[in-house]
Scaffold this active site. Structure first.
Site, short mmCIF file in Angstrom:
data_model
loop_
_atom_site.label_atom_id
_atom_site.label_comp_id
_atom_site.label_asym_id
_atom_site.label_seq_id
_atom_site.Cartn_x
_atom_site.Cartn_y
_atom_site.Cartn_z
N LYS A 93 2.15 2.21 -5.18
CA LYS A 93 2.85 1.75 -6.40
C LYS A 93 1.99 1.97 -7.64
O LYS A 93 2.48 2.32 -8.69
CB LYS A 93 3.19 0.25 -6.31
N HIS A 102 -5.47 -1.94 -6.48
CA HIS A 102 -5.20 -0.54 -6.86
C HIS A 102 -6.55 0.12 -7.10
O HIS A 102 -7.33 -0.39 -7.89
CB HIS A 102 -4.46 -0.42 -8.18
N GLN A 148 2.09 -6.04 -3.11
CA GLN A 148 2.46 -6.02 -1.68
C GLN A 148 3.78 -5.25 -1.49
O GLN A 148 4.13 -4.43 -2.32
CB GLN A 148 2.55 -7.44 -1.10
N ASP A 197 0.81 -1.22 0.00
CA ASP A 197 0.00 0.00 0.00
C ASP A 197 0.85 1.27 0.00
O ASP A 197 0.45 2.29 0.56
CB ASP A 197 -0.97 0.02 1.20
P1 IMP Z 1 -2.37 -12.92 2.24
O1 IMP Z 1 -1.45 -12.37 1.20
O2 IMP Z 1 -3.81 -12.70 1.93
O3 IMP Z 1 -2.02 -14.33 2.60
O4 IMP Z 1 -2.10 -12.08 3.59
C1 IMP Z 1 -0.88 -12.13 4.31
C2 IMP Z 1 -0.50 -10.75 4.86
O5 IMP Z 1 -0.20 -9.89 3.78
C3 IMP Z 1 -1.62 -10.08 5.63
O6 IMP Z 1 -1.05 -9.29 6.67
C4 IMP Z 1 -2.25 -9.16 4.60
O7 IMP Z 1 -2.91 -8.06 5.20
C5 IMP Z 1 -1.03 -8.72 3.84
N1 IMP Z 1 -1.31 -8.30 2.48
C6 IMP Z 1 -1.61 -9.08 1.41
N2 IMP Z 1 -1.80 -8.34 0.31
C7 IMP Z 1 -1.62 -7.07 0.68
C8 IMP Z 1 -1.63 -5.82 -0.03
O8 IMP Z 1 -1.85 -5.75 -1.26
N3 IMP Z 1 -1.38 -4.71 0.70
C9 IMP Z 1 -1.09 -4.77 2.02
N4 IMP Z 1 -1.04 -5.89 2.73
C10 IMP Z 1 -1.30 -7.04 2.05
#
Ligand code: IMP
Length: 431
Positions: free
Chosen positions: A17, A42, A225, A14
């Site tokens: 990007k 996005h 991410q 976040d």
């Molecule tokens: P997952 O990717 O859904 O398995 O989540 C694992 C961790 O990554 C969690 O803390 C999510 O909140 C974080 N996360 C996954 N995708 C994003 C993103 O696009 N932005 C911010 N945090 C993310």
């Protein structure tokens, strides 16, 4: 501009990007995503309408751009089809402008169900995932049982693998998680719809990238991410299940080293994190509420409120080194407009032995560490929409200079974002 660039988030995602990719896209031909899935998001404004993209790079909004999803991206069939339908309703055509690797793993209903079941099971120690099934889908890839796009065009393989996987998951749902099961027919229907939908879009992505290299086409590799959520180098276990750091570019797309000339690290002027896990510079109370509201810090995928904190130069330094970042882009500087003072973490104090730590390379136990802050004066005026560095008030310029000095001017802040619109951008140095 050197020809090919990687855009990487340097924090916990976040960082903004999407806006930077959107801003730079005019000068490129291709945007490649190489990891993650529809856990990313996005938010963009198209013809006064809010559009949220999770899988397709924001470059799709520019007619000149072809978007590629490399084999490292996990794909939810319904997720992708819905995004394509939404774009076509907005009269944005993806014809000949979206390419998928046949190696992409699929994220299916049982992955989402397993993600949700596990998070519930973990209770207070849950990861705080997006519940999109990302972790289980990557697990299936590593376990070599998951379905890749190439499998769905061979009925024999598709039926056999799907049946085996459903049995594998359902036995856990019944015996361990004590919840309902998933249905073979329903998932097969999703896959069959998907395979017709995307059949003209599948290509050998590593081969294509080599061709683009020879043709001197310009490519942006867009990370999802952030580096601190990297499976190997992030704040494990509170991470995502892919490699968000530089190695992910190569494994997740099939690009070779020659294809990457420049790595831009996107850094928010403060920090945020969504989900659980260590966050040494976390802010609480009124200031957290202020940053959250002013910075609109709510997830575009889950709508969750993000945690906020001060910029952490110790972690940023580690991320710069790990990823060979050649240039920084500082986003959301305008969110700090009303603050009279701004803290920046420049070291940590180990509260067990009182040692000062200036470099962190391993994923250490943050619970003993207390940030050491440098306090800088705020500028207390609006910088929203400023497009020239010299027009920034001097405390804002000094904030930027302070960060550059911390890195001994080895890595400079070349782009600064002063608002959500594409034009609210300062090019401090033409990279
Ligand atoms: P997952 O990717 O859904 O398995 O989540 C694992 C961790 O990554 C969690 O803390 C999510 O909140 C974080 N996360 C996954 N995708 C994003 C993103 O696009 N932005 C911010 N945090 C993310």
């Amino acid at each position: 501009m050197k020809s090919n660039i990687v855009i990487l988030g340097t924090q916990w995602g976040d960082e903004g990007k999407g806006k930077i990719v959107d801003f730079l896209t005019r000068k490129f031909h291709y945007v490649v995503r190489y990891q993650g899935g529809n856990n990313a998001g996005h938010t963009l404004i198209v013809n006064n309408k809010k559009v949220v993209l999770h899988l397709i790079p924001s470059g799709i909004l520019h007619d000149n751009i072809v978007c590629i999803l490399g084999g490292g991206v996990v794909i939810s069939p319904y997720g992708l089809m819905n995004e394509i339908k939404m774009l076509s309703e907005l009269k944005i055509s993806i014809n000949n402008r979206l390419i998928l690797s046949e190696s992409c793993p699929l994220v299916l209903e049982y992955h989402v169900k397993m993600d949700i079941a596990r998070e519930l099971f973990l209770k207070n120690s849950s990861i705080g995932t997006t519940k999109k099934g990302i972790g289980p889908a990557y697990e299936d890839k590593i376990a070599r049982r998951g379905l890749q796009i190439r499998d769905i065009y061979n009925d024999e393989i598709l039926f056999k693998k799907l049946k085996n996987n459903i049995n594998y998951y359902n036995s856990q749902f019944i015996n361990y998680y004590k919840c309902s099961t998933v249905q073979y027919d329903r998932i097969l229907k999703e896959i069959l719809e998907f395979r017709d939908f995307i059949k003209n879009k599948i290509k050998d992505v590593p081969g294509l990238l080599q061709k683009l290299y020879k043709e001197k086409k310009k490519v942006i590799f867009e990370g999802a991410q952030g580096a601190l959520l990297d499976l190997d180098h992030g704040t494990f276990p509170y991470v995502t299940s892919s490699n968000t750091t530089i190695g992910g570019v190569f494994t997740g797309s099939g690009a070779n080293l020659k294809l990457v000339n420049h790595v831009i690290g996107v850094t928010k002027a403060y920090c945020t994190r969504v989900g659980s896990g260590p966050f040494p510079t976390e802010i609480t109370g009124d200031l957290d509420s202020y940053l959250c509201m002013k910075g609109k810090e709510f997830g575009s995928t889950t709508g969750r409120r993000r945690r906020t904190g001060w910029l952490d130069l110790v972690l940023l330094s580690r991320v710069i080194t790990l990823n060979s970042i050649t240039s920084l882009c500082l986003t959301k500087l305008d969110v700090l407009d009303d603050l009279s003072e701004i803290k920046v973490c420049v070291a940590y104090k180990n509260m067990k032995n009182m040692n000062i730590i200036e470099d962190i390379f391993e994923n250490i136990n943050y619970s003993f560490l207390k940030p050491v802050y440098k306090i800088l004066p705020g500028w207390k005026q609006s910088i929203r929409g400023i497009t020239s560095f010299s027009d920034l008030p001097s405390p804002a310029q000094n904030y930027v200079y302070f960060i550059e000095k911390f890195f001994n001017h080895q890595v400079l802040i070349d782009i600064i974002s002063t608002g959500p619109n594409r034009i609210d951008t300062i090019i401090k140095r033409d990279i």
